[in-house]
Design an enzyme around this catalytic site. Structure first.
Site, short mmCIF file in Angstrom:
data_model
loop_
_atom_site.label_atom_id
_atom_site.label_comp_id
_atom_site.label_asym_id
_atom_site.label_seq_id
_atom_site.Cartn_x
_atom_site.Cartn_y
_atom_site.Cartn_z
N GLU A 288 -1.07 -14.66 -4.26
CA GLU A 288 -1.39 -13.24 -4.37
C GLU A 288 -1.45 -12.82 -5.84
O GLU A 288 -0.57 -13.17 -6.64
CB GLU A 288 -0.32 -12.42 -3.64
CG GLU A 288 -0.50 -10.92 -3.73
CD GLU A 288 0.69 -10.16 -3.17
OE1 GLU A 288 0.53 -8.98 -2.82
OE2 GLU A 288 1.79 -10.76 -3.06
N LYS A 366 -6.23 -5.93 1.29
CA LYS A 366 -4.97 -5.78 2.02
C LYS A 366 -4.90 -4.44 2.75
O LYS A 366 -5.09 -3.38 2.14
CB LYS A 366 -3.80 -5.93 1.06
CG LYS A 366 -2.42 -5.99 1.72
CD LYS A 366 -1.35 -6.26 0.66
CE LYS A 366 0.04 -6.38 1.29
NZ LYS A 366 1.07 -6.64 0.26
N CYS A 418 0.67 -11.47 1.65
CA CYS A 418 2.10 -11.25 1.45
C CYS A 418 2.75 -10.56 2.64
O CYS A 418 2.88 -11.14 3.71
CB CYS A 418 2.32 -10.47 0.15
SG CYS A 418 4.01 -10.57 -0.49
#
Length: 571
Positions: A288, A366, A418
């Site tokens: 990430e 995300k 994540c």
């Protein structure tokens, strides 16, 4: 009794802490997960309604303060918010548990206290599900995740997610709480010590214990059968793909140009070494935000020479390799000359598709951002809090909206970023869109904590077991790992060091292995939520009617007292 109640709260918080990955047991001690709620149920039983909320408040601070201490490494303010929030929530949960306890025990003369503990287990699991929902959703601390190394039990995630495991743990605690309280009550005598009441209490105990044992036997039997089918001729056909995961051990708290240059250089060198040893790799995965300067933005704008130089070096390397790269990067999209949206994104480059120079990567942005740390939707309503959150942060992100499935090198995969792989409902959506594998990119380096990294991994393995697809995890500092479709961790790197990991992922036919959880989602959790709400509603009704009855009886006695006194004087 009050001393015992407070001691039970402390013991419960310790068991909660030790059952999940922690500094003492890096993988957590899964057996403690079955008894973590035992002290909680006993404390609620021995507390008054006036004080039980305070015990819940303290339990929230102790349990989450111990297990999520690493939040302070990111931003101490984030830890304070989390502790305050869970202290208040658990104060409410403990009060609801006490209402249930009073309804089953006080107004049934203590005959049904075993059912009270049993009912509280459903209320607790309903709370665990609710706490994972919405903007404030937070999956850390869900009791079922303590069983991530319990492979037979883990297989039940394929039909119910993590929630059957949470319920199993809660029911074991409830059954033992009923047994211990029975022994204590019968020894002391009192309301439950009469013959008829004792028989009814023992019957309730046996029913609850039998249901718990049956549920556990079913879950273990299902898990053992599921694991025994691995490798059978009837197993679905698989295709294999070689994947390399890079762990560059970068310091995510340094925002300097020299750091960006050093990180990209290290990533390139690690990738070169990994590819030299694994020339047949189809995918190379970087963590990430492995590359901080937005690749597309700086290549197009060319307003910062040093950052453009970093991007050019990166793209030249990618263009010269015969494989696809998954790279964590900030993606900046201009809305106007004066404003832009920043996304935490995964970019996919493949030189064979010609999307490297100029950079036109496939991307995923995300969707579920970390509350307060990455995203705060109430900037206008609480500008002071918003500014406070930005202290120590250079930005908050904009959430994405599309559940992207990449189709590269004959592999269909999605990239939960994540925190996202802690949510079963979100990852399930990727599989419904056609993903055959998860490629998770994470950065937990800010935590400076191996328990934090292991807690994250513990949740990640459930996403594989739930959907029966494998996962490759590339993390900045750990735990970089490969997980198979049964939730078994196949291989890992050591944490907090520069390294890489290569493995062949087996991708089963997506249609032939679509699990019940993939098809129906959190149906079991919703069933628990419905049961918990029904129990609470009936408890509140019973509590309310019982209170009315007690008041009416009290008024009747007061009204009769003067008359009886008068009659006594006449005599």
């Amino acid at each position: 009794m009050q001393l015992f109640s407070w001691l039970a709260i402390a013991v419960g918080a310790v068991l909660f802490f030790l059952s999940h990955p922690n500094p003492v047991f890096q993988n957590g001690f899964f057996l403690f997960g079955f008894f973590a709620l035992l002290p909680v149920f006993l404390s609620v039983r021995t507390s008054s309604f006036k004080t039980v909320w305070l015990k819940g408040f303290v339990y929230g601070i102790l349990s989450y303060g111990a297990s999520c201490y690493w939040l302070s490494s990111y931003n101490p303010f984030t830890l304070y918010i989390a502790l305050g929030f869970y202290a208040l929530i658990l104060a409410l949960v403990f009060s609801l548990l006490k209402i249930c306890d009073l309804a089953f025990c006080r107004f049934s003369q203590g005959r049904f206290f075993a059912f009270a503990f049993f009912a509280q287990a459903f209320i607790w699991c309903a709370y665990e599900y609710v706490k994972t929902l919405g903007f404030l959703g937070f999956s850390y601390g869900v009791l079922g995740y303590s069983q991530w190394k319990n492979l037979p039990l883990l297989q039940n995630a394929s039909w119910g997610g993590v929630w059957p495991l949470s319920l199993a743990c809660a029911l074991v605690s409830a059954s033992f709480a009923a047994i211990l309280f029975s022994l204590h009550s019968f020894r002391k005598g009192g309301a439950v010590a009469s013959g008829a009441a004792v028989r009814k209490a023992l019957l309730a105990n046996r029913i609850c214990l039998s249901l718990t044992i049956f549920f556990l036997l079913f879950m273990f039997s299902y898990g053992l059968v599921a694991l025994s089918l691995v490798g059978w001729p009837s197993s679905p056909p698989v295709k294999k793909v070689k994947v390399i995961c890079i762990q560059n051990n970068a310091d995510s708290e340094k925002y300097e140009l020299d750091v960006y240059k050093r990180d990209v250089k290290a990533l390139i060198e690690l990738s070169k070494e990994a590819l030299s040893q694994n020339p047949d790799a189809a995918l190379v995965v970087w963590p990430e935000t492995a590359v901080v300067p937005p690749v597309e933005y700086h290549y197009q704008k060319r307003i910062d020479y040093d950052r453009v130089e970093i991007i050019n070096r990166l793209l030249e390397f990618l263009a010269g390799k015969d494989c696809a790269f998954v790279i964590g990067n900030q993606r900046t999209v201009e809305k106007s000359p004066f404003s832009a949206d920043d996304y935490n994104a995964a970019l996919v480059f493949d030189s064979s598709l010609g999307n490297v120079i100029p950079p036109k990567p496939f991307f995923y942005q995300k969707i579920h951002l970390i509350p307060f740390a990455e995203y705060f939707p109430y900037r206008k309503l609480a500008p002071g809090l918003y500014k406070r959150l930005l202290l120590g942060n250079d930005r908050l992100w904009t959430p994405g909206s599309e559940y992207t499935v990449f189709n590269v090198r004959s592999v269909k995969f999605s990239v939960p970023i994540c925190f996202e792989d802690t949510f079963g409902s979100l990852c399930r959506r990727f599989v419904l869109e056609g993903a055959e594998a998860f490629v998770n990119i994470s950065n937990d380096s800010w935590s400076l904590s191996i328990p934090c990294q292991k807690q994250h991994l513990a949740m990640s393995v459930f996403r594989c077991a739930e959907n029966r697809i494998p996962c490759a995890r590339s993390t900045a500092s750990g735990v970089t790992a490969f997980v198979d479709r049964f939730g078994r961790v196949v291989s890992t790197t050591a944490p907090l060091e520069m390294n890489f990991l290569a493995a062949e992922m087996e991708l089963p036919s997506q249609e032939s292995t679509k699990s019940l959880y993939t098809r129906m989602g959190d149906w079991f959790a919703l069933s628990i939520l419905f049961a918990g709400c029904a129990i609470l509603a009936l408890s509140l009704l019973y509590f309310f009617l019982g209170s009315l009855k007690s008041r009416a009886e009290s008024k009747r006695q007061k009204a009769e007292s003067p008359r009886l006194a008068k009659d006594g004087k006449k005599r």
